[in-house]
Design a protein around this motif. Structure first.
Motif, PDB file in Angstrom:
ATOM      1  N   ASP A  78      25.898   0.725  71.735  1.00 29.97           N
ATOM      2  CA  ASP A  78      25.641   1.291  70.407  1.00 29.97           C
ATOM      3  C   ASP A  78      26.785   0.986  69.443  1.00 29.97           C
ATOM      4  N   VAL A  79      28.019   1.062  69.918  1.00 34.34           N
ATOM      5  CA  VAL A  79      29.163   0.733  69.054  1.00 34.34           C
ATOM      6  C   VAL A  79      29.085  -0.718  68.594  1.00 34.34           C
ATOM      7  N   LEU A  80      28.764  -1.624  69.514  1.00 27.32           N
ATOM      8  CA  LEU A  80      28.674  -3.035  69.158  1.00 27.32           C
ATOM      9  C   LEU A  80      27.487  -3.305  68.237  1.00 27.32           C
ATOM     10  N   ARG A  81      26.415  -2.543  68.400  1.00 30.69           N
ATOM     11  CA  ARG A  81      25.301  -2.658  67.456  1.00 30.69           C
ATOM     12  C   ARG A  81      25.746  -2.260  66.042  1.00 30.69           C
ATOM     13  N   LEU A  82      26.533  -1.192  65.947  1.00 31.36           N
ATOM     14  CA  LEU A  82      27.044  -0.775  64.638  1.00 31.36           C
ATOM     15  C   LEU A  82      27.934  -1.861  64.036  1.00 31.36           C
ATOM     16  N   CYS A  83      28.739  -2.506  64.886  1.00 28.65           N
ATOM     17  CA  CYS A  83      29.551  -3.625  64.400  1.00 28.65           C
ATOM     18  C   CYS A  83      28.657  -4.733  63.853  1.00 28.65           C
ATOM     19  N   TRP A  84      27.590  -5.032  64.567  1.00 30.31           N
ATOM     20  CA  TRP A  84      26.654  -6.062  64.112  1.00 30.31           C
ATOM     21  C   TRP A  84      26.024  -5.661  62.782  1.00 30.31           C
ATOM     22  N   MET A  85      25.649  -4.389  62.644  1.00 28.00           N
ATOM     23  CA  MET A  85      24.995  -3.932  61.420  1.00 28.00           C
ATOM     24  C   MET A  85      25.967  -3.809  60.247  1.00 28.00           C
ATOM     25  N   SER A  86      27.280  -3.782  60.520  1.00 30.81           N
ATOM     26  CA  SER A  86      28.247  -3.702  59.432  1.00 30.81           C
ATOM     27  C   SER A  86      28.178  -4.924  58.524  1.00 30.81           C
ATOM     28  N   TYR A  87      27.560  -5.986  59.009  1.00 31.46           N
ATOM     29  CA  TYR A  87      27.327  -7.198  58.210  1.00 31.46           C
ATOM     30  C   TYR A  87      26.672  -6.872  56.867  1.00 31.46           C
ATOM     31  N   PHE A  88      25.813  -5.866  56.843  1.00 34.30           N
ATOM     32  CA  PHE A  88      25.083  -5.534  55.625  1.00 34.30           C
ATOM     33  C   PHE A  88      25.926  -4.699  54.660  1.00 34.30           C
ATOM     34  N   VAL A  89      27.079  -4.222  55.102  1.00 33.81           N
ATOM     35  CA  VAL A  89      27.951  -3.389  54.273  1.00 33.81           C
ATOM     36  C   VAL A  89      29.223  -4.129  53.867  1.00 33.81           C
ATOM     37  N   LEU A  90      29.747  -4.963  54.754  1.00 33.26           N
ATOM     38  CA  LEU A  90      31.029  -5.612  54.527  1.00 33.26           C
ATOM     39  C   LEU A  90      31.119  -6.369  53.203  1.00 33.26           C
ATOM     40  N   PRO A  91      30.094  -7.116  52.780  1.00 28.63           N
ATOM     41  CA  PRO A  91      30.232  -7.813  51.502  1.00 28.63           C
ATOM     42  C   PRO A  91      30.527  -6.883  50.326  1.00 28.63           C
ATOM     43  N   PHE A  92      29.971  -5.677  50.357  1.00 29.38           N
ATOM     44  CA  PHE A  92      30.225  -4.731  49.271  1.00 29.38           C
ATOM     45  C   PHE A  92      31.641  -4.168  49.336  1.00 29.38           C
ATOM     46  N   VAL A  93      32.200  -4.095  50.544  1.00 35.26           N
ATOM     47  CA  VAL A  93      33.580  -3.637  50.698  1.00 35.26           C
ATOM     48  C   VAL A  93      34.535  -4.577  49.973  1.00 35.26           C
ATOM     49  N   VAL A  94      34.183  -5.859  49.927  1.00 38.39           N
ATOM     50  CA  VAL A  94      34.999  -6.840  49.228  1.00 38.39           C
ATOM     51  C   VAL A  94      34.607  -6.935  47.751  1.00 38.39           C
ATOM     52  N   ALA A  95      33.307  -7.009  47.483  1.00 39.49           N
ATOM     53  CA  ALA A  95      32.843  -7.319  46.133  1.00 39.49           C
ATOM     54  C   ALA A  95      33.021  -6.156  45.154  1.00 39.49           C
ATOM     55  N   VAL A  96      32.746  -4.935  45.590  1.00 42.80           N
ATOM     56  CA  VAL A  96      32.804  -3.799  44.650  1.00 42.80           C
ATOM     57  C   VAL A  96      34.215  -3.569  44.117  1.00 42.80           C
ATOM     58  N   PRO A  97      35.274  -3.529  44.948  1.00 41.86           N
ATOM     59  CA  PRO A  97      36.623  -3.384  44.383  1.00 41.86           C
ATOM     60  C   PRO A  97      36.993  -4.535  43.450  1.00 41.86           C
ATOM     61  N   ALA A  98      36.575  -5.763  43.776  1.00 38.54           N
ATOM     62  CA  ALA A  98      36.863  -6.894  42.887  1.00 38.54           C
ATOM     63  C   ALA A  98      36.155  -6.730  41.555  1.00 38.54           C
ATOM     64  N   TRP A  99      34.936  -6.212  41.583  1.00 38.14           N
ATOM     65  CA  TRP A  99      34.189  -5.965  40.337  1.00 38.14           C
ATOM     66  C   TRP A  99      34.856  -4.873  39.518  1.00 38.14           C
ATOM     67  N   ARG A 100      35.253  -3.787  40.167  1.00 39.11           N
ATOM     68  CA  ARG A 100      35.910  -2.690  39.464  1.00 39.11           C
ATOM     69  C   ARG A 100      37.249  -3.141  38.873  1.00 39.11           C
ATOM     70  N   ALA A 101      37.972  -3.979  39.572  1.00 40.40           N
ATOM     71  CA  ALA A 101      39.247  -4.478  39.046  1.00 40.40           C
ATOM     72  C   ALA A 101      39.016  -5.324  37.805  1.00 40.40           C
ATOM     73  N   GLY A 102      37.946  -6.111  37.816  1.00 40.41           N
ATOM     74  CA  GLY A 102      37.645  -6.932  36.647  1.00 40.41           C
ATOM     75  C   GLY A 102      37.230  -6.113  35.444  1.00 40.41           C
ATOM     76  N   ARG A 103      36.570  -4.987  35.674  1.00 36.79           N
ATOM     77  CA  ARG A 103      36.106  -4.145  34.562  1.00 36.79           C
ATOM     78  C   ARG A 103      37.197  -3.215  34.063  1.00 36.79           C
ATOM     79  N   CYS A 104      37.958  -2.629  35.000  1.00 32.22           N
ATOM     80  CA  CYS A 104      38.904  -1.582  34.630  1.00 32.22           C
ATOM     81  C   CYS A 104      40.323  -2.115  34.424  1.00 32.22           C
ATOM     82  N   GLY A 105      40.571  -3.336  34.907  1.00 31.36           N
ATOM     83  CA  GLY A 105      41.901  -3.892  34.738  1.00 31.36           C
ATOM     84  C   GLY A 105      41.952  -4.809  33.547  1.00 31.36           C
ATOM     85  N   ALA A 106      42.294  -6.071  33.801  1.00 27.31           N
ATOM     86  CA  ALA A 106      42.428  -7.019  32.702  1.00 27.31           C
ATOM     87  C   ALA A 106      41.083  -7.530  32.210  1.00 27.31           C
TER      88      ALA A 106
END
Length: 225
Positions: free
Chosen positions: A116-144
């Motif tokens: 079950d733990v390894l299944r959750l790791c496999w399913m994290s694929y659907f979340v990981l891109p947002f972990v990277v993209a959302v902070p980058a988007w917020r930095a672009g809007r709220c920073g420079a």
């Protein structure tokens, strides 16, 4: 990110036209990919003419729609363009590299909770891109206000998806889970905690999709790291 999308869509349209004798409604599928390319170009142009928040969001987040759409189209096209699965060849490569299939070596570690733990790791694929993209988007809007870091992150991620999707035409395979008798190992035991989640994802993706090699899950996880 736009050039990566246009390159992918153009290559798949060309593949469909070259293999048109194998693909039902080849002109329709080729036209659909070219139409998606025109839609990308239209979005980019509209944002240049109307640099408001709504157009900015649509211009940079369109992969949220494009990537799942081309994945579903691949599910139809790959078996027609490349009708011979290469699962047996991939299993031979595993045995050449490891002496046997890795699942055989993992038998001694198997437990229901670990599966079950390894299944959750496999399913994290659907979340990981947002972990990277959302902070980058917020930095672009709220920073420079610079969209370049976000655009680069999305370019890297979408290029990874497109690379794996093109690979499916070269190495179409269902995956070892469909051939337990080839592995000499029974299906892994689970605690059942992830059964419903996994069934839902498989239903959304579609059954018997030739999407194992190259692994988009590995590519996207590596890019996110």
């Amino acid at each position: 990110m736009d050039l990566a999308a246009l390159f992918y869509l153009g290559v798949v349209a060309a593949i469909v036209l070259v293999r048109r004798e194998r693909v039902a409604h080849a002109a329709l599928f080729a036209g659909a990919h070219l139409g998606l390319g025109l839609a990308v170009g239209w979005l980019v142009r509209q944002h240049a003419r109307r640099p408001g928040a709504a157009w900015r969001w649509l211009r940079y987040w369109y992969p949220l729609v494009l990537v799942p759409v081309v994945f579903k189209l691949n599910g139809i096209l790959v078996p027609q363009v490349s009708p011979t699965d290469v699962d047996a060849a991939l299993l031979r490569w595993d045995r050449m590299l490891f002496g046997d299939h890795p699942s055989v070596y993992l038998r001694g570690l198997e437990s229901a909770w670990l599966t079950d733990v390894l299944r959750l790791c496999w399913m994290s694929y659907f979340v990981l891109p947002f972990v990277v993209a959302v902070p980058a988007w917020r930095a672009g809007r709220c920073g420079a206000g610079d969209p370049a870091p976000f655009a680069m992150a999305v370019f890297a991620l979408t290029a990874g998806w497109y690379l794996s999707y093109l690979g499916y035409f070269v190495t179409p395979a269902l995956g070892p889970g469909y051939y337990p008798e080839w592995l000499g190992a029974p299906p892994a035991r689970t605690a059942g905690m992830t059964d419903a989640m996994l069934s839902t994802l498989w239903h959304l993706e579609g059954e018997r999709i030739r999407d194992v090699c190259p692994s988009g899950h590995v590519i996207i996880a590596a890019l996110c790291v």
